[in-house]
Design a protein around this motif. Structure first.
Motif, PDB file in Angstrom:
ATOM      1  N   LEU A   1      26.512  65.913  43.483  1.00  0.00           N
ATOM      2  CA  LEU A   1      25.193  66.542  43.447  1.00  0.00           C
ATOM      3  C   LEU A   1      25.317  68.039  43.210  1.00  0.00           C
ATOM      4  N   ARG A   2      24.302  68.595  42.613  1.00  0.00           N
ATOM      5  CA  ARG A   2      24.239  70.049  42.385  1.00  0.00           C
ATOM      6  C   ARG A   2      22.821  70.485  42.726  1.00  0.00           C
ATOM      7  N   ALA A   3      22.696  71.525  43.551  1.00  0.00           N
ATOM      8  CA  ALA A   3      21.397  72.081  43.924  1.00  0.00           C
ATOM      9  C   ALA A   3      21.178  73.376  43.148  1.00  0.00           C
TER      10      ALA A   3
ATOM     11  N   PHE B   1      25.519  75.701  49.947  1.00  0.00           N
ATOM     12  CA  PHE B   1      25.926  74.473  49.287  1.00  0.00           C
ATOM     13  C   PHE B   1      25.639  74.527  47.783  1.00  0.00           C
ATOM     14  N   CYS B   2      24.760  75.438  47.381  1.00  0.00           N
ATOM     15  CA  CYS B   2      24.406  75.560  45.967  1.00  0.00           C
ATOM     16  C   CYS B   2      25.479  76.265  45.151  1.00  0.00           C
ATOM     17  N   PHE B   3      26.482  76.850  45.801  1.00  0.00           N
ATOM     18  CA  PHE B   3      27.559  77.526  45.083  1.00  0.00           C
ATOM     19  C   PHE B   3      28.523  76.535  44.437  1.00  0.00           C
ATOM     20  N   GLU B   4      28.556  75.301  44.928  1.00  0.00           N
ATOM     21  CA  GLU B   4      29.520  74.305  44.459  1.00  0.00           C
ATOM     22  C   GLU B   4      28.872  72.938  44.309  1.00  0.00           C
ATOM     23  N   GLU B   5      29.564  72.066  43.585  1.00  0.00           N
ATOM     24  CA  GLU B   5      29.141  70.668  43.493  1.00  0.00           C
ATOM     25  C   GLU B   5      29.353  70.021  44.855  1.00  0.00           C
TER      26      GLU B   5
ATOM     27  N   SER C   1      13.287  77.540  47.032  1.00  0.00           N
ATOM     28  CA  SER C   1      13.261  76.105  46.742  1.00  0.00           C
ATOM     29  C   SER C   1      14.569  75.681  46.098  1.00  0.00           C
ATOM     30  N   TYR C   2      14.953  74.461  46.384  1.00  0.00           N
ATOM     31  CA  TYR C   2      16.142  73.857  45.788  1.00  0.00           C
ATOM     32  C   TYR C   2      15.736  72.561  45.113  1.00  0.00           C
ATOM     33  N   THR C   3      16.237  72.369  43.909  1.00  0.00           N
ATOM     34  CA  THR C   3      16.075  71.091  43.214  1.00  0.00           C
ATOM     35  C   THR C   3      17.454  70.469  43.125  1.00  0.00           C
ATOM     36  N   LEU C   4      17.565  69.227  43.591  1.00  0.00           N
ATOM     37  CA  LEU C   4      18.836  68.525  43.651  1.00  0.00           C
ATOM     38  C   LEU C   4      18.976  67.597  42.454  1.00  0.00           C
ATOM     39  N   TYR C   5      20.121  67.697  41.779  1.00  0.00           N
ATOM     40  CA  TYR C   5      20.403  66.889  40.597  1.00  0.00           C
ATOM     41  C   TYR C   5      21.663  66.062  40.822  1.00  0.00           C
TER      42      TYR C   5
ATOM     43  N   GLN D   1      28.529  64.207  34.413  1.00  0.00           N
ATOM     44  CA  GLN D   1      29.130  65.439  33.916  1.00  0.00           C
ATOM     45  C   GLN D   1      30.420  65.761  34.675  1.00  0.00           C
ATOM     46  N   ALA D   2      30.411  65.554  36.005  1.00  0.00           N
ATOM     47  CA  ALA D   2      31.593  65.843  36.818  1.00  0.00           C
ATOM     48  C   ALA D   2      32.745  64.901  36.455  1.00  0.00           C
ATOM     49  N   ALA D   3      32.431  63.654  36.157  1.00  0.00           N
ATOM     50  CA  ALA D   3      33.477  62.683  35.772  1.00  0.00           C
ATOM     51  C   ALA D   3      34.079  63.084  34.430  1.00  0.00           C
TER      52      ALA D   3
END
Length: 175
Positions: free
Chosen positions: A105-107, A126-130, A161-165, A170-172
């Motif tokens: 996840l990425r915020a 937590f938004c600094f990293e996957e 606000s944070y949007t979580l994706y 992409q990470a794989a």
């Protein structure tokens, strides 16, 4: 001859449009930096606060969103927090993965009004990293911050606000 001139002009117009499209993202970032629009926050940790302004209170609101189809829950431990500029605070964000498959996840953060973004100093986020999350798991993700004492006096309330994706695909591809 007339047709050749038209073809050259159309080719030049197409080339100019391509160049403009290519330059649009950096130009937009410069425009947002100058005007304070878009509410982008820093993507790296800030230094710790220097002093606390106990004469002033600023309300920070926390809002979370999930990209379509993500499922699970994503929420802050508090919705509103009254803070003194310069005072360190921590807010935990909880995320659940109801599926059986692991996810990455990425915020993406945003601040409104946008000009307040330059005064929000995150020392841990937590938004600094996957964020990897196993299937059927729950995680608590911390965010530590302070509001810079130089925040303009007319900003008494702002929203983070944070949007979580889900960026598992992409990470794989990176590994």
């Amino acid at each position: 001859m007339n047709t050749v001139k038209k073809a050259r002009r159309l080719g030049l117009v197409a080339l100019a449009m391509f160049g403009f499209g290519f330059a649009l993202v950096p130009l937009y970032d410069v425009f947002c930096d100058i005007t304070g629009l878009n509410g982008k926050t820093a993507s790296t940790a800030a230094m710790t606060a220097q002093g606390v302004d106990e004469a002033r209170l600023v309300t920070v609101e926390f809002v979370t969103y999930q990209h379509t189809g993500l499922g699970g829950e994503f929420s802050p431990s508090v919705r509103r927090l009254a803070v003194h500029p310069g005072e360190m605070h921590r807010v935990d964000f909880t995320v659940t993965n109801p599926g059986v498959d692991s996810r990455v996840l990425r915020a993406i953060p945003s601040v409104s009004p946008g000009r307040a973004a330059g005064y929000l100093r995150k020392t841990e986020c937590f938004c600094f990293e996957e964020q990897p999350l196993d299937g059927r798991a729950r995680a608590v993700m911390p965010m530590s911050f302070y509001v810079d004492e130089a925040l303009p006096a007319d900003i008494e309330v702002f929203t983070l606000s944070y949007t979580l994706y889900d960026i598992s695909e992409q990470a794989a591809g990176q590994g």
